[in-house]
Design an enzyme around this catalytic site. Structure first.
Site, PDB file in Angstrom:
ATOM      1  N   PRO A 104       2.902   2.280  56.666  1.00 47.82           N
ATOM      2  CG  PRO A 104       4.217   2.863  54.877  1.00 47.82           C
ATOM      3  CD  PRO A 104       3.315   3.632  55.991  1.00 47.82           C
ATOM      4  CG  ASN A 105       6.526  -1.279  54.035  1.00 47.11           C
ATOM      5  OD1 ASN A 105       6.036  -2.917  53.364  1.00 47.11           O
ATOM      6  ND2 ASN A 105       6.525  -0.796  52.806  1.00 47.11           N
TER       7      ASN A 105
ATOM      8  NE  ARG B  83      12.047  -2.249  54.332  1.00 50.96           N
ATOM      9  CZ  ARG B  83      11.660  -0.754  54.591  1.00 50.96           C
ATOM     10  NH1 ARG B  83      11.061  -0.935  55.297  1.00 50.96           N
ATOM     11  NH2 ARG B  83      12.615   0.153  53.759  1.00 50.96           N
TER      12      ARG B  83
ATOM     13  CE1 TYR C  19      14.056   0.961  58.585  1.00 51.57           C
ATOM     14  CE2 TYR C  19      14.287  -0.629  56.620  1.00 51.57           C
ATOM     15  CZ  TYR C  19      14.324  -0.028  57.460  1.00 51.57           C
ATOM     16  OH  TYR C  19      14.359   1.319  56.629  1.00 51.57           O
TER      17      TYR C  19
ATOM     18  CG  ASN D 234       9.278   4.839  61.473  1.00 49.33           C
ATOM     19  OD1 ASN D 234       8.857   5.680  60.384  1.00 49.33           O
ATOM     20  ND2 ASN D 234       9.796   4.565  62.143  1.00 49.33           N
TER      21      ASN D 234
ATOM     22  CB  ALA E 283       8.239   4.295  51.942  1.00 51.90           C
TER      23      ALA E 283
ATOM     24  CD  GLU F  52      10.167  12.984  60.761  1.00 53.43           C
ATOM     25  OE1 GLU F  52      10.216  14.552  60.694  1.00 53.43           O
ATOM     26  OE2 GLU F  52      10.285  12.859  59.447  1.00 53.43           O
TER      27      GLU F  52
ATOM     28  CG  HIS G 217      12.591   8.221  60.215  1.00 52.89           C
ATOM     29  ND1 HIS G 217      12.075   8.024  59.734  1.00 52.89           N
ATOM     30  CD2 HIS G 217      12.792   9.406  60.351  1.00 52.89           C
ATOM     31  CE1 HIS G 217      11.087   9.267  59.197  1.00 52.89           C
ATOM     32  NE2 HIS G 217      11.757   9.989  59.695  1.00 52.89           N
TER      33      HIS G 217
ATOM     34  NE  ARG H 136      17.806   2.685  55.172  1.00 56.20           N
ATOM     35  CZ  ARG H 136      17.114   2.446  55.300  1.00 56.20           C
ATOM     36  NH1 ARG H 136      16.560   3.041  55.756  1.00 56.20           N
ATOM     37  NH2 ARG H 136      16.380   1.604  54.473  1.00 56.20           N
TER      38      ARG H 136
END
Lengths: 142, 142, 142, 142, 142, 142, 142, 142, 142, 142, 142, 142
Positions: G9-10, G17, G22, G71, G74, G95, G97, G104
């Site tokens: 998501p996102n 964003r 990012y 990735n 959230a 995985e 990121h 964070r």
């Protein structure tokens, strides 16, 4: 049987620190007392205030000894590095404490090494070492 | 020295329960093994699955024995009533465990009785009792 | 199939305690209701307010029964001794509850025995026992 | 009685995922097995990996069915949105699980939907659904 | 001002679910009531039980609207994905709730989206939306 | 409608304290701004740094006002005494905050008074009070 | 090697964003950049804001690909349903990121999927994907 | 008024255990002291170290007595089974403690039975019982 | 004996606040009721909503009274300042509560003053004060 | 690019410790394998069981190297002193792990150094170092 | 330099309360002792048991003084209102304690004001104030 | 007076690390600054990144010095071994910090050594040492 007795930080201060808890004999006297129970050269004694030196010693031990008795002092409560060294060691390791750690400050009730030792003895003063060595022997014989 | 050996819940099931952890000898065999180390009538053995019976026994013990070795089984982890009985008892009490409880389920790493026992021995199988009795002896002599 | 139905503390008070939650039939009526589904002597019923007696009963059960259905009442939430007895038992054991324990007081949402039972049924009133016995049967057949 | 059987995320993968825990029959085989116990059109089966689709389905269900049996899969542990849908639903809902969730990873021991379901059945493999439907029936009849 | 009103899971069930908490008017009636305060085409209404659809909608919103009023329903308490969508959105977003969430179940007292919304209004029933839109307006004007 | 506006500790310092969060208008200017929306004598304003004085004021309020809007400042996070005063008060009370408390220090995310207020408005600066009064009005009319 | 790159998501919002965290390249540019390292048709790219769609995709993947780089955005922090899908999947999953999640918000330091992925790469921006694919390759070759 | 005075585990040890906390009079002396305040046969005294026996006694009590005064000893802190017995009992029950439990070990500050007793008296030594009986009387009269 | 009765915040509201919990007599009536048991000028009554005033009063008390009975209201749960005043006070202090605080909201189950009071009485309504004074008397006489 | 590869406690034991997790190649073999990818003198290797020596080395590194790749072993989980050294270091530092630490003991899932490293690579065995160096390179080039 | 010395609740009781911890000189003697180090009118002294009065004083202080030394007594541990007053104050503020608060009750180890003070001095008895003032001076000069 | 100033890990990096927090003077400049206040040979300075070396130094100190001022750096937060050394040391020890540790990362707000030091000074930059030495002096004189 040949065994290594490891004492961690501040145990070289024995006899001077909190005698009501730790007794008033020095580390040398403790070692002599323990040694008097065994034949010459059965036991070797090592003490250090340095976490890294204790790890070094544990790593070397499996070639020279059949087992280890360790009183890791305050490292008992947070040294995951010593825990990893113990876990990687191929010979049995017994954890000992002079005092009954469960009856003292809260942080002393957590041992990060118990889980990877074979057995634990605590609360019998100097006798804890004698019991620990005897227990170690029974583990080696098994 | 006359001492009482108390075994708590499910220890009468020894040899049948989880032999990879508890070994495959029965409680009777364990008691015989321990007894073989001592003169006749030095030790008395008591086992119960009933918390109240263990408390009753601890209360009576100070008149007949010089010390107690207790493996309280699962009561170790929650019986504050046994803890109070131990704390009130005038003779020294040593806590023992067959297995290394710290290396098993999380709830087994908490003992509510350690704080009021004089010493603890864990992880040496049947040998834990022998070490516990020896430790008890050293506490009585002190 | 021969099975043992164990009811823990205060279940002998059924019908008198909180009828809006537990219904208003007595334990005898519950037992009769359950029994009416099965051939004579298929089920045996046991109730006790004593933790130790329940442990004794579980230990004896594996010789006489093929399985156990247990409603441990409040012992569900803290009796690690009953948990150990269940874990050591060689026959399958099913946990049942009359009420939906998850929807009541916070302490009731923790069961220390679920982990060592084979299955759980909760929230169907008396029917929970019928379902539990049926589930037990399917586990034995498997 | 007409009932809806809802299966949540990854249950369409049954038979392929962890057969030692979930068995090796597929979801289709599970559905057929369950269906074989009932008259045609008594049960409807629904599976989705989408939380929103399960909520949609629960909302529509009260008009067409008399009850729901739900295995919410991993949504069981965090979907408060499904919980709200269940709570708002006017027909009884029973929660089922193939495995004994209490004996697996820690996060699986928390169900956010149990509190608003009428009853729970877990640990009997495919039989959990049969027991769940029977339990549902008893709730509807009551 | 053009604003988007987003309603999350189970809000399409308004009027049917817990009327003592949420009132007994439907979502359509709520939307009409809100709309009656504003000029035609000022507000657009969107409801979904699907977390992903709400994220899609928030992402598209910044091109068509000057602000968003969101009642995320149960997603409020765990959807970090919606949180990220809100945080990435360039227009102001106001969180509203019909009921006083702080006075209900414990899990409802945690909002994972409040931190990234500009403001919050809760507890005034349908009026919460009117206040939220007015507050949104004041944020846009600022 | 006659309403009382209560401001808690340090709100008399408005305009001087953290203007990037609280704006740079003083409490007097805030009160005038709010008052300009209403007829003379509709609102009364009270500020105190003393918890006890705020409790005294809340107790007296139900005779003279139809409702209260309160920004309890830091008392929001620990004054159970103010909470009890609010809970005992027979007129509706609305909680307001200038800033979005959820986006600041951790201790500010806990309000011990929300549970006993009818509604909450936060994050709109001075406008929070206007929205709070309007919300209060809608609660009184209901 | 054929591999599937899943973005949660996102991540379709990339470049818009928080560019300081990012970067300011879009998802299309990220995909092109990654693709430029490999032969045509080696990689397939999939993005969705819908948890259920990501689960569907993971389930289908084992037939068409030799591994997955994910990735999960959230969803990383709470989707036990995606976790179950990963665990059930027969091909290795890595995985990744973009940012160093540990540095964070607190909730980002918990990943519910790491435990069932083979490896993790975080904090190298777009390069995280390149490293993740290379790592995946080494796992497949092993 | 006829009342039952229940004393839990280790209270039969009164006078021998921690006299600086519990005083040095025995349980018999305590009972006589209490009895001297009332007419013959007003009070009955019961002590047990067995949780189950205390539950049995509480269950029988409602037929013979108008109220109960209980000092559950260490069971106070974990016996949810006694709690359930108290909750199910139709006559009022008052909890008493000799010492001020809040000023001792941490585990003693949690009572699992207070919530279901009508009132509590602690810290007045033997006088706690006299106050507890008087309080019980006032509850019965009400 | 001369004693001071201190009532904390909101107790001046007695009779108006939650009569189902606190009864419907006012503080004046409570004081009169208590006073009727004692000779004139034995007791002095003090109530305040101000934490500081209660501290001032406790400090002055040791010169004029032989003991204090305090119902600190909500200050019970967080006022470490009142706790310090009690601890510093040379005369015995008894804590009383009208209701059974353990059976109400969670925050009420924590008392920060119990540890430094001599004894506690809770749950007997107005009678709690009578019992508290009697208990205080027994402490003074001791 | 010149880089320093730091290995923490017990990594000198590689090949001997838990080969099912860490593989069976020694640290020397690991270093040779890594070195084979790069020009002579690009990389320097350092291992120590001493926390202080690792800190000393990190402090000296910024003058001689452009970046560091560190596998801090068990120090990862508690050495805030190494964390401070990393944070103070002016060159980029990448954290690597041979195993997937998230899938092992609970204490290994907490890294106190991740927050101050630029990136993390875990779970790819020896390949983790190759990926870590490549990632480090991309950070330096940026 | 002109500075304000603020003492919180129960410090007016100095000399009478726990002399083994706080010494046996009164607050007046403490003030005189401190004053003897400085020129007349350099220091002003303020003590109150009222949280609100301390907040009032802090607010007024920035006009008349260059800095504040505060011993907030028990307010240290929970008064977020004093914390806000300190944070809003434009002059430097130093926190002092007579005793070593870390070595006393658990609740004393948490200070909610340290975070917003410039520095802290604890454990030196009366000398803590002298050191605090000197430290304050160095902050003002900087 | 002769005193030892101990600085822990990374303090040899002073002036290079986070100058906005720690200032930009080096450790040598700090030592010179401190030394300029005292007669020659009053103070000795010791810095180490090795926990064991700090313990060694503390043990030796009681023979040569009258007191110690220690800034244990990050060891402050977890070194129970240094804590034990301090506790065993017969001369007074004062803990100092350059920065206000309470206002930084969460882990820095816990000091495992404060409890066994006589006093603490934090937040005054280099001046913290001057104040610490002065405080130490007052403790020795006492």
């Amino acid at each position: 049987m040949k065994a290594l007795i490891i004492n961690g930080p501040n145990l070289n201060y024995l006899g001077k620190r909190k005698p009501e808890i730790y007794g008033n004999r020095s580390l040398e006297e403790l070692n002599e007392y323990i040694n008097s129970y065994y034949k010459k050269d059965t036991l070797e004694f090592f003490q250090s205030n340095h976490e890294g030196s204790i790890i070094d010693k544990i790593q070397e031990a499996s070639l020279k000894y059949e087992g280890i008795v360790i009183n890791a002092g305050a490292f008992t409560h947070y040294s995951y590095a010593i825990r990893d060294a113990i876990e990687a060691c191929e010979i049995p390791i017994v954890e000992v404490h002079l005092s009954n750690v469960a009856a003292r400050e809260r942080f002393r009730s957590i041992s990060v090494i118990s889980e990877v030792c074979q057995g634990t003895v605590a609360g019998f003063g100097m006798e804890s070492y004698i019991l620990g060595i005897r227990g170690l022997k029974s583990l080696i014989v098994d």
